[in-house]
Motif scaffolding. Structure first.
Motif, PDB file in Angstrom:
ATOM      1  N   LEU A 226     -19.906   0.019 -39.868  1.00 35.76           N
ATOM      2  CA  LEU A 226     -20.800  -0.442 -38.816  1.00 35.76           C
ATOM      3  C   LEU A 226     -21.823  -1.412 -39.390  1.00 35.76           C
ATOM      4  CD1 LEU A 226     -21.513   2.933 -36.964  1.00 35.76           C
ATOM      5  CD2 LEU A 226     -20.135   1.057 -36.083  1.00 35.76           C
ATOM      6  N   ILE A 227     -22.105  -2.494 -38.671  1.00 35.77           N
ATOM      7  CA  ILE A 227     -23.181  -3.417 -39.033  1.00 35.77           C
ATOM      8  C   ILE A 227     -24.121  -3.470 -37.837  1.00 35.77           C
ATOM      9  CG2 ILE A 227     -23.792  -5.730 -39.788  1.00 35.77           C
ATOM     10  CD1 ILE A 227     -20.199  -4.805 -40.073  1.00 35.77           C
ATOM     11  N   ARG A 228     -25.294  -2.856 -37.980  1.00 36.20           N
ATOM     12  CA  ARG A 228     -26.207  -2.641 -36.852  1.00 36.20           C
ATOM     13  C   ARG A 228     -27.367  -3.634 -36.903  1.00 36.20           C
ATOM     14  NH1 ARG A 228     -27.126   3.024 -37.063  1.00 36.20           N
ATOM     15  NH2 ARG A 228     -25.328   3.196 -35.681  1.00 36.20           N
ATOM     16  N   HIS A 229     -27.602  -4.327 -35.787  1.00 40.85           N
ATOM     17  CA  HIS A 229     -28.750  -5.231 -35.691  1.00 40.85           C
ATOM     18  C   HIS A 229     -30.034  -4.414 -35.701  1.00 40.85           C
ATOM     19  CE1 HIS A 229     -31.603  -8.202 -34.459  1.00 40.85           C
ATOM     20  NE2 HIS A 229     -31.745  -7.693 -33.239  1.00 40.85           N
ATOM     21  N   THR A 230     -30.855  -4.638 -36.737  1.00 39.24           N
ATOM     22  CA  THR A 230     -32.103  -3.885 -36.909  1.00 39.24           C
ATOM     23  C   THR A 230     -33.249  -4.873 -37.070  1.00 39.24           C
ATOM     24  OG1 THR A 230     -30.824  -2.168 -38.073  1.00 39.24           O
ATOM     25  CG2 THR A 230     -33.230  -2.049 -38.230  1.00 39.24           C
ATOM     26  N   PRO A 231     -34.005  -5.130 -36.008  1.00 39.07           N
ATOM     27  CA  PRO A 231     -35.091  -6.110 -36.105  1.00 39.07           C
ATOM     28  C   PRO A 231     -36.045  -5.797 -37.256  1.00 39.07           C
ATOM     29  CG  PRO A 231     -34.731  -5.484 -33.822  1.00 39.07           C
ATOM     30  CD  PRO A 231     -33.886  -4.564 -34.654  1.00 39.07           C
TER      31      PRO A 231
ATOM     32  N   ASN B 270     -36.608 -11.065 -27.541  1.00 44.38           N
ATOM     33  CA  ASN B 270     -37.256  -9.855 -27.043  1.00 44.38           C
ATOM     34  C   ASN B 270     -36.372  -8.646 -27.293  1.00 44.38           C
ATOM     35  OD1 ASN B 270     -39.426 -11.343 -26.067  1.00 44.38           O
ATOM     36  ND2 ASN B 270     -38.450 -11.666 -24.067  1.00 44.38           N
ATOM     37  N   ASN B 271     -36.996  -7.569 -27.764  1.00 45.12           N
ATOM     38  CA  ASN B 271     -36.244  -6.336 -27.980  1.00 45.12           C
ATOM     39  C   ASN B 271     -35.770  -5.786 -26.640  1.00 45.12           C
ATOM     40  OD1 ASN B 271     -36.617  -6.412 -30.740  1.00 45.12           O
ATOM     41  ND2 ASN B 271     -38.503  -5.202 -30.669  1.00 45.12           N
ATOM     42  N   GLN B 272     -34.472  -5.552 -26.558  1.00 46.84           N
ATOM     43  CA  GLN B 272     -33.883  -5.094 -25.307  1.00 46.84           C
ATOM     44  C   GLN B 272     -33.700  -3.587 -25.333  1.00 46.84           C
ATOM     45  OE1 GLN B 272     -33.404  -7.185 -22.836  1.00 46.84           O
ATOM     46  NE2 GLN B 272     -33.870  -9.047 -23.996  1.00 46.84           N
ATOM     47  N   LEU B 273     -33.498  -3.043 -24.152  1.00 47.08           N
ATOM     48  CA  LEU B 273     -33.189  -1.626 -24.044  1.00 47.08           C
ATOM     49  C   LEU B 273     -31.735  -1.433 -24.462  1.00 47.08           C
ATOM     50  CD1 LEU B 273     -34.273   1.149 -23.096  1.00 47.08           C
ATOM     51  CD2 LEU B 273     -33.280   0.653 -20.854  1.00 47.08           C
ATOM     52  N   GLY B 274     -31.538  -0.885 -25.629  1.00 46.32           N
ATOM     53  CA  GLY B 274     -30.184  -0.735 -26.148  1.00 46.32           C
ATOM     54  C   GLY B 274     -30.061  -1.343 -27.517  1.00 46.32           C
ATOM     55  N   GLN B 275     -28.940  -1.102 -28.162  1.00 49.99           N
ATOM     56  CA  GLN B 275     -28.747  -1.541 -29.545  1.00 49.99           C
ATOM     57  C   GLN B 275     -27.355  -2.143 -29.706  1.00 49.99           C
ATOM     58  OE1 GLN B 275     -29.078   1.610 -32.554  1.00 49.99           O
ATOM     59  NE2 GLN B 275     -30.458   0.252 -33.645  1.00 49.99           N
ATOM     60  N   LEU B 276     -27.284  -3.257 -30.444  1.00 50.99           N
ATOM     61  CA  LEU B 276     -26.013  -3.935 -30.682  1.00 50.99           C
ATOM     62  C   LEU B 276     -25.524  -3.620 -32.084  1.00 50.99           C
ATOM     63  CD1 LEU B 276     -23.753  -5.969 -30.055  1.00 50.99           C
ATOM     64  CD2 LEU B 276     -25.299  -7.783 -30.825  1.00 50.99           C
ATOM     65  N   THR B 277     -24.271  -3.193 -32.192  1.00 49.01           N
ATOM     66  CA  THR B 277     -23.673  -2.852 -33.483  1.00 49.01           C
ATOM     67  C   THR B 277     -22.269  -3.427 -33.561  1.00 49.01           C
ATOM     68  OG1 THR B 277     -24.939  -0.794 -33.645  1.00 49.01           O
ATOM     69  CG2 THR B 277     -22.970  -0.963 -35.010  1.00 49.01           C
ATOM     70  N   LEU B 278     -21.942  -4.043 -34.692  1.00 53.89           N
ATOM     71  CA  LEU B 278     -20.584  -4.513 -34.946  1.00 53.89           C
ATOM     72  C   LEU B 278     -19.816  -3.420 -35.677  1.00 53.89           C
ATOM     73  CD1 LEU B 278     -21.337  -8.122 -36.286  1.00 53.89           C
ATOM     74  CD2 LEU B 278     -21.119  -7.356 -33.913  1.00 53.89           C
ATOM     75  N   LEU B 279     -18.519  -3.323 -35.405  1.00 56.70           N
ATOM     76  CA  LEU B 279     -17.647  -2.376 -36.098  1.00 56.70           C
ATOM     77  C   LEU B 279     -16.559  -3.158 -36.804  1.00 56.70           C
ATOM     78  CD1 LEU B 279     -16.556   0.478 -36.741  1.00 56.70           C
ATOM     79  CD2 LEU B 279     -15.320   0.410 -34.565  1.00 56.70           C
ATOM     80  N   ASP B 280     -16.646  -3.198 -38.129  1.00 56.39           N
ATOM     81  CA  ASP B 280     -15.619  -3.870 -38.936  1.00 56.39           C
ATOM     82  C   ASP B 280     -14.462  -2.900 -39.130  1.00 56.39           C
ATOM     83  OD1 ASP B 280     -14.217  -5.543 -40.605  1.00 56.39           O
ATOM     84  OD2 ASP B 280     -15.373  -5.028 -42.387  1.00 56.39           O
TER      85      ASP B 280
END
Length: 784
Positions: free
Chosen positions: A116-121, A234-244
């Motif tokens: 997993l590669i998770r977008h973490t501000p 802007n930080n949104q409600l929810g989280q985006l994650t890539l799955l390699d």
């Protein structure tokens, strides 16, 4: 964003998932016969057939899927699974999406485990968390024991022992455990490389790698880093994650096909990375087949990488979209969701722009090799270190390279949208998984319930007839196999006749230019000032100026390439049409062979009070892969030939020579020579004809090999899945028969339990349908 509405919908989704998991747990308590699908099929090649929904393995798979959706809902996490073959540029694409190098770019498989590669501000430097490291440490201990007396030279015969593998072997010998956290690109690379090497080492030493320990998505490694393209949004409600995801059969591990299918089924959306230069290859077909199987439950997108290798004869952007959507993906993906790109250019350009923005200049190219790659791509092969000092020029070059990469469109269309709507993607994924579960649960439970209401004799009769049907299936398989073999032989024979006919036409077209003097006339007419040496052997074109010789050669090459490219396109279209027709014919043959069995089973079970649901699996033939252009690269080359000596006689030189009684005295050492540039048209003609013959031969070999592999594999899977369906029906009937042999009170209790489970499944299904509709309404409201 509709924060309150999303919160309420997430609460509803969580409630339905918890209820479904509770219902599944209750189903596990219903008495069933032990049924192992893999053993039932009895063949190793059927090991990748997915389990029946309510076998022991099928229930576990459904529980894992629902648990995964519950985990995503609690985080409102949108998981975008990225899949591609090893050489398609999957790691480079992920780096381009993230905007920095989080995965190593290597010309070998690197994804041993899904990651997993998770977008973490705010997380500027990537960090890898590997909390579930226990199974890897246990594996290392097993390998330590195996390696204790194992000869290193013997091991080197099985696998390549580079410096990284040597370091891993030393680490295993010393008993060093894996860390749970890695900060920075290099430590992360080393960890992922070590995991990949462990897979290779385990295979070489015949030790099982613990893949099953990482089936749950919460157990796989996680990289946290701020995505450069999302920084400042802007930080949104929810989280985006890539799955390699590991590619099918990556690192020589065939079981990864099943792992890939399971991981994709748990994603919120799927992004396929395809190789523009290998769109019709067998490896790319495996990826297409994997994502097509989940295309109805999750959104599909595709990046067609290496589009920078397009030349003037290649398909353009729109043609590529039509090819993938209509032909290769059979309409399972929208052309608007296909993006031709250059991932390498996108990654290099964006990383350079990021460095310039934050550091004011690029790093030392000797310390960071990507800078050299960027300079060559953006400035050309003749770049110098001093060129990097002109910051404004470098910034402009990076912007142009980013524009040429075509990455801006998918970043805005896909990545920004996924980030902005991550919570909605997570909710939509959960609603689809809930609907899939309740649909299969209702059918299974209804079938089991009916088994408790029909007469005992009817049950015995239907079980016996199903055994007859399974025997009929085996005999039908033999018969249809002969029929399909005949269809394939006829198609290949017709293709061979067609290819030979095309070979003859190409040869005639080329010979006409070479033998009828058309080439010489065309060259003369294109350059009126050409100076030819007319005193040379027939079939040879001789010029006195090298530049003119190159121009003449270019004209000849252009004529030949025009003939060959036109022929290739003609052959490609014709063969694609022929084998699309073959695929349809084979699918009809299989369905026609199975339909009497299907009809008979359904009629018999319906008369007994059952409603059986049997569906045919899809049969897919192989796509073709051939390319004529590469066979004719650099096929024509000029030859240098000395002009010879100057003519003797009638000169001062001859007079002086006679006086000295030495006619050749000193002259040959000083005579000037002139170079004449020769194009041997006869030899070139023969070379082209040989290439055409070789090319046609290779097409036929490729067709025979690929069609044979595809038909064999496709039929094996088709009959395995159909047989599995029949076996599942038979086991359900046997379960019912076993229950009927018990006392009446036990039968009544089970009937009540089934009724309750059916009602629960119906409630969940209806609420999940309403949840899906509400989510779709929100999606539509957020569209511009």
């Amino acid at each position: 964003m509709h924060t309150q509405t999303i919160f309420e919908l997430s609460q509803e989704a969580e409630r339905l998932l918890q209820l479904s998991l509770h219902n599944l747990q209750a189903l596990k308590k219903i008495p069933t016969a032990t049924f192992d699908e893999t053993n039932a099929t009895g063949k190793a090649e059927n090991a990748n057939v997915l389990p029946l929904h309510f076998s022991a393995r099928g229930v576990e798979a459904q529980q894992a899927t629902l648990h995964n959706e519950l985990r995503k809902i609690t985080r409102l996490e949108m998981v975008l699974a990225i899949v591609g073959t090893m050489k398609a540029g999957k790691s480079t694409t992920i780096n381009a999406i993230v905007g920095t190098e989080v995965l190593p770019n290597r010309n070998r498989p690197m994804t041993a485990l899904p990651t997993l590669i998770r977008h973490t501000p705010g997380q500027k430097e990537p960090v890898l968390h590997f909390s579930h490291v226990g199974p890897i440490d246990a594996l290392a201990q097993q390998l330590q024991t195996r390696l204790f007396n194992y000869n290193r030279e013997k091991l080197a015969q099985k696998i390549e022992i580079d410096k990284d593998m040597a370091a891993l072997l030393d680490r295993i010998a010393q008993g060093d455990a894996f860390d749970k956290h890695y900060l920075g690109a290099e430590p992360i690379f080393h960890c992922l490389k070590s995991l990949n090497d462990l897979v290779r080492l385990s295979k070489a030493l015949d030790v099982d790698f613990p893949f099953s320990a990482y089936a749950a998505i919460e157990h796989i490694p996680v990289i946290e880093v701020e995505f450069v393209h999302l920084a400042g949004l802007n930080n949104q409600l929810g989280q985006l994650t890539l799955l390699d995801t590991p590619g099918p059969n990556e690192a020589g591990q065939p079981h990864l096909q099943k792992m890939l299918s399971e991981q994709l089924a748990r994603a919120s959306a799927v992004l396929a990375v395809m190789d523009y230069t290998q769109l019709k290859s067998i490896s790319d077909e495996e990826v297409r087949r994997a994502i097509s199987s989940v295309g109805r439950s999750v959104p599909l997108y595709a990046l067609v990488n290496k589009f920078d290798q397009k030349d003037r004869n290649s398909d353009d952007e729109e043609q590529v979209k039509v090819l993938i959507s209509g032909t290769l993906m059979k309409g399972n993906i929208n052309p608007a969701q296909i993006f031709p790109v250059s991932s390498m250019w996108g990654y290099l350009a964006n990383r350079a722009r990021h460095e310039l923005q934050h550091q004011g200049r690029l790093p030392d190219p000797q310390e960071q090799r990507w800078v050299q790659d960027f300079a060559e791509a953006a400035l050309g092969r003749r770049w110098r270190h001093t060129d990097l000092d002109d910051i404004e020029h470098i910034r402009h070059a990076a912007d142009l390279l980013w524009e040429d990469s075509l990455f801006e469109k998918p970043i805005r269309t896909l990545l920004h949208a996924a980030h902005a709507n991550a919570s909605l993607y997570a909710l939509r994924s959960a609603s689809h998984k809930l609907l899939n579960y309740t649909q299969s649960a209702r059918e299974y439970l209804d079938f089991r319930y009916q088994g408790l209401t029909v007469a005992y004799e009817k049950l015995e009769q239907n079980i016996s007839r199903l055994e007859e049907d399974m025997a009929l299936l085996r005999s039908s398989q033999e018969g249809v196999s002969d029929e399909i073999e005949h269809e394939v032989e006829e198609a290949l024979a017709a293709a061979e006749i067609y290819i030979h006919g095309q070979q003859f036409e190409i040869t005639e077209a080329i010979d006409a230019w070479f033998h009828d003097g058309q080439l010489m006339t065309m060259v003369r007419e294109s350059q009126a000032d050409l100076r030819f040496d007319e005193h040379f052997a027939p079939g040879q074109l001789v010029l006195e100026n090298e530049g003119q010789a190159q121009v003449a050669l270019s004209k000849i090459r252009s004529v030949c390439e025009t003939i060959l490219v036109a022929a290739q396109e003609r052959i490609s279209r014709e063969l694609a049409q022929r084998f699309d027709e073959l695929e349809n014919t084979l699918a009809r043959s299989l369905n026609d062979a199975m339909r009497p069995i299907e009809t008979r089973i359904k009629e018999e079970l319906t008369h007994a009070g059952f409603r059986a649901r049997i569906s045919f699996p899809a049969f897919q033939a192989s796509a073709l892969n051939f390319n004529a252009r590469s066979l004719f690269t650099n096929v024509i080359a000029p030859q240098d030939l000395p002009a010879g000596q100057a003519p003797r006689g009638g000169s001062v030189r001859e007079t002086v020579s006679r006086w000295l009684n030495n006619p050749s005295w000193g002259w040959d050492d000083y005579v000037a020579t002139r170079t004449r540039y020769v194009i041997d048209l006869t030899a070139l003609n023969k070379k082209l004809i040989d290439h055409v013959a070789h090319f046609c031969e290779q097409i036929l070999k490729a067709l025979n090999a690929q069609v044979d592999v595809s038909v064999t594999a496709g039929m094996a899977t088709f009959f395995a899945e159909f047989s599995l369906s029949l076996a599942g029906l038979q086991e359900s009937l046997r379960d019912s028969l076993a229950i009927r042999q018990q006392n009446e009170s036990s039968v009544l209790a089970l009937r009540q339990q089934l009724q309750h489970s059916i009602r629960t499944a119906n409630w969940i299904h209806e609420d999940a349908r309403l949840l899906r509709d509400d989510i779709q309404t929100l999606f539509a409201a957020d569209q511009p």
